[in-house]
Design a protein around this motif. Structure first.
Motif, PDB file in Angstrom:
ATOM      1  N   UNK A 150       0.821  -1.202   0.000  1.00 46.11           N
ATOM      2  CA  UNK A 150       0.000   0.000   0.000  1.00 46.11           C
ATOM      3  C   UNK A 150       0.858   1.255   0.000  1.00 46.11           C
ATOM      4  N   UNK A 151       1.951   1.237   0.771  1.00 47.18           N
ATOM      5  CA  UNK A 151       2.853   2.380   0.805  1.00 47.18           C
ATOM      6  C   UNK A 151       3.495   2.614  -0.559  1.00 47.18           C
ATOM      7  N   UNK A 152       3.642   1.550  -1.347  1.00 51.84           N
ATOM      8  CA  UNK A 152       4.198   1.690  -2.696  1.00 51.84           C
ATOM      9  C   UNK A 152       3.243   2.433  -3.613  1.00 51.84           C
ATOM     10  N   UNK A 153       1.953   2.488  -3.245  1.00 54.09           N
ATOM     11  CA  UNK A 153       0.971   3.251  -4.007  1.00 54.09           C
ATOM     12  C   UNK A 153       0.894   2.771  -5.449  1.00 54.09           C
ATOM     13  N   UNK A 183      -2.626  -7.078 -16.940  1.00 54.95           N
ATOM     14  CA  UNK A 183      -1.967  -7.579 -15.752  1.00 54.95           C
ATOM     15  C   UNK A 183      -0.768  -6.746 -15.361  1.00 54.95           C
ATOM     16  N   UNK A 184      -0.811  -5.435 -15.628  1.00 56.78           N
ATOM     17  CA  UNK A 184       0.343  -4.612 -15.364  1.00 56.78           C
ATOM     18  C   UNK A 184      -0.002  -3.418 -14.475  1.00 56.78           C
ATOM     19  N   UNK A 185      -0.281  -3.598 -13.188  1.00 53.08           N
ATOM     20  CA  UNK A 185      -0.472  -2.455 -12.330  1.00 53.08           C
ATOM     21  C   UNK A 185       0.746  -1.559 -12.380  1.00 53.08           C
ATOM     22  N   UNK A 186       0.545  -0.307 -11.995  1.00 58.37           N
ATOM     23  CA  UNK A 186       1.491   0.750 -12.277  1.00 58.37           C
ATOM     24  C   UNK A 186       2.585   1.068 -11.326  1.00 58.37           C
ATOM     25  N   UNK A 187       2.616   2.173 -10.643  1.00 56.15           N
ATOM     26  CA  UNK A 187       3.842   2.853 -10.304  1.00 56.15           C
ATOM     27  C   UNK A 187       4.203   2.817  -8.837  1.00 56.15           C
ATOM     28  N   UNK A 188       5.451   2.633  -8.538  1.00 57.69           N
ATOM     29  CA  UNK A 188       6.053   3.083  -7.307  1.00 57.69           C
ATOM     30  C   UNK A 188       6.026   2.122  -6.156  1.00 57.69           C
ATOM     31  N   UNK A 189       7.131   2.040  -5.399  1.00 58.41           N
ATOM     32  CA  UNK A 189       7.168   1.299  -4.155  1.00 58.41           C
ATOM     33  C   UNK A 189       8.159   1.936  -3.238  1.00 58.41           C
ATOM     34  N   UNK A 254       4.983 -16.108  -1.966  1.00 58.68           N
ATOM     35  CA  UNK A 254       3.562 -15.995  -1.634  1.00 58.68           C
ATOM     36  C   UNK A 254       2.955 -14.701  -2.156  1.00 58.68           C
ATOM     37  N   UNK A 255       3.710 -13.621  -2.091  1.00 60.00           N
ATOM     38  CA  UNK A 255       3.267 -12.307  -2.559  1.00 60.00           C
ATOM     39  C   UNK A 255       4.504 -11.530  -2.971  1.00 60.00           C
ATOM     40  N   UNK A 256       4.367 -10.667  -3.970  1.00 57.11           N
ATOM     41  CA  UNK A 256       5.531  -9.897  -4.414  1.00 57.11           C
ATOM     42  C   UNK A 256       5.089  -8.697  -5.237  1.00 57.11           C
ATOM     43  N   UNK A 257       5.933  -7.666  -5.256  1.00 57.70           N
ATOM     44  CA  UNK A 257       5.730  -6.547  -6.173  1.00 57.70           C
ATOM     45  C   UNK A 257       7.091  -5.985  -6.565  1.00 57.70           C
ATOM     46  N   UNK A 258       7.115  -5.251  -7.685  1.00 53.69           N
ATOM     47  CA  UNK A 258       8.329  -4.608  -8.164  1.00 53.69           C
ATOM     48  C   UNK A 258       8.085  -3.115  -8.293  1.00 53.69           C
ATOM     49  N   UNK A 259       9.063  -2.328  -7.922  1.00 48.31           N
ATOM     50  CA  UNK A 259       9.000  -0.878  -8.033  1.00 48.31           C
ATOM     51  C   UNK A 259      10.131  -0.417  -8.946  1.00 48.31           C
TER      52      UNK A 259
END
Length: 322
Positions: A150-153, A183-189, A254-259
């Motif tokens: 969530x903080x990555x917005x 399948x490509x959410x956007x910006x920032x972490x 289990x869960x991951x995101x890229x910024x």
């Protein structure tokens, strides 16, 4: 953030918010809240009719300075091979992050400079332990991970029916709400303080050039050239090429995101920071990779850096799973 017509506006990533809200409603509490509920978990005060939550899979953490293989370091920190032999071993060894509880929080940093560019790499591990008998380590780790997401917005997924873009190797972004077409959410972490003891944060820029012919720099480093008036302030490369926006990742733990953040166009030298955060059971891992070319006209390649950081993250996840 540099504002302009090409600015990429960050929007809250709704699925992550909904998941965190569900956890909160389910009774999962933060570390400070856990202390307030400690009365029920003290010896003699526990409700013996309710079984205690299962402990997390991980009881210890690996040595982060020994986690990346030398081949990975050679790729991500190319200046190592060019360094004098007397310094090479020290560069490979990295520098451990100073923490006060190595059983719960560890990290390692590498910084290598060469005539072409300066590279920084950080690998950090956080082992989450719940002191609330009704909340498992995994569930608390999931909540802490979602707070980071969530903080990555991260922007919400693109509407269904929009043109698909090719995903870089190693995973795909979640479309959220069952959306398979985009399948490509956007910006920032942002890397939280708990997993970044040094507090190192990198600048970010959201400018994009609207002029025709502006490409996303998907191959090699891109030079920022002057506009037709001869002024050098015009942006010729968007902060992140289409299809490589910061996003939630499938297929990694289990869960991951890229910024992915690129420094301001007005900076003397552009640098890019790619961060991959993932959770496996009760451990949250952060891989942060930064490149700053020596020449101010060059822009680090987003796809190359994301692919490299994600490959390292996948290897770390596999090591933890063994």
């Amino acid at each position: 953030m540099v504002k302009g017509a090409g600015t990429v506006r960050r929007k809250g990533y709704v699925p992550g918010a909904a998941a965190l809200l569900a956890l909160l409603l389910g009774g999962c509490t933060t570390g400070s809240d856990l202390g307030e509920e400690a009365g029920d978990s003290k010896p003699g005060g526990a409700d013996t009719s309710t079984p205690a939550a299962a402990p997390g899979k991980y009881r210890t953490l690996p040595d982060p300075c020994r986690t990346p293989e030398r081949g990975a370091l050679d790729t991500m920190l190319p200046g190592i091979k060019a360094a004098p032999e007397t310094q090479r071993e020290k560069l490979y060894a990295g520098e451990a992050t100073v923490t006060y509880d190595t059983d719960r929080l560890v990290g390692c940093r590498w910084k290598v400079e060469s005539a072409q560019a300066s590279h920084n790499l950080r690998v950090g591990f956080e082992r989450v332990v719940s002191y609330d008998g009704s909340v498992s380590d995994d569930k608390l780790a999931e909540k802490l991970y979602l707070q980071q997401e969530l903080a990555a917005d991260l922007p919400a997924p693109a509407p269904s029916g929009s043109g698909d873009t090719e995903e870089s190797p190693g995973g795909t972004g979640k479309g959220g709400e069952g959306d398979k077409g985009s399948e490509e959410p956007g910006d920032g972490a942002k890397t939280p303080a708990t997993t970044d003891p040094d507090g190192s944060g990198e600048g970010k820029a959201e400018d994009a050039d609207e002029s025709e012919g502006s490409e996303g720099g998907s191959t090699g480093k891109t030079a920022a050239s002057p506009d037709s008036s001869g002024e050098s302030g015009a942006a010729t490369t968007p902060p992140v090429p289409d299809g490589l926006e910061p996003r939630v990742l499938d297929g990694l733990a289990d869960q991951a995101f890229v910024d992915d953040k690129l420094s301001a166009e007005s900076a003397a030298a552009r640098h890019r920071t790619v961060t991959v955060v993932f959770r496996t059971s009760n451990v949250i891992v952060t891989v942060e990779y930064d490149e700053q070319p020596a020449r101010g006209t060059e822009v680090p390649d987003s796809k190359e850096m994301q692919d490299t950081a994600r490959e390292l993250a996948s290897k770390v996840a596999s090591q933890l799973a063994e």
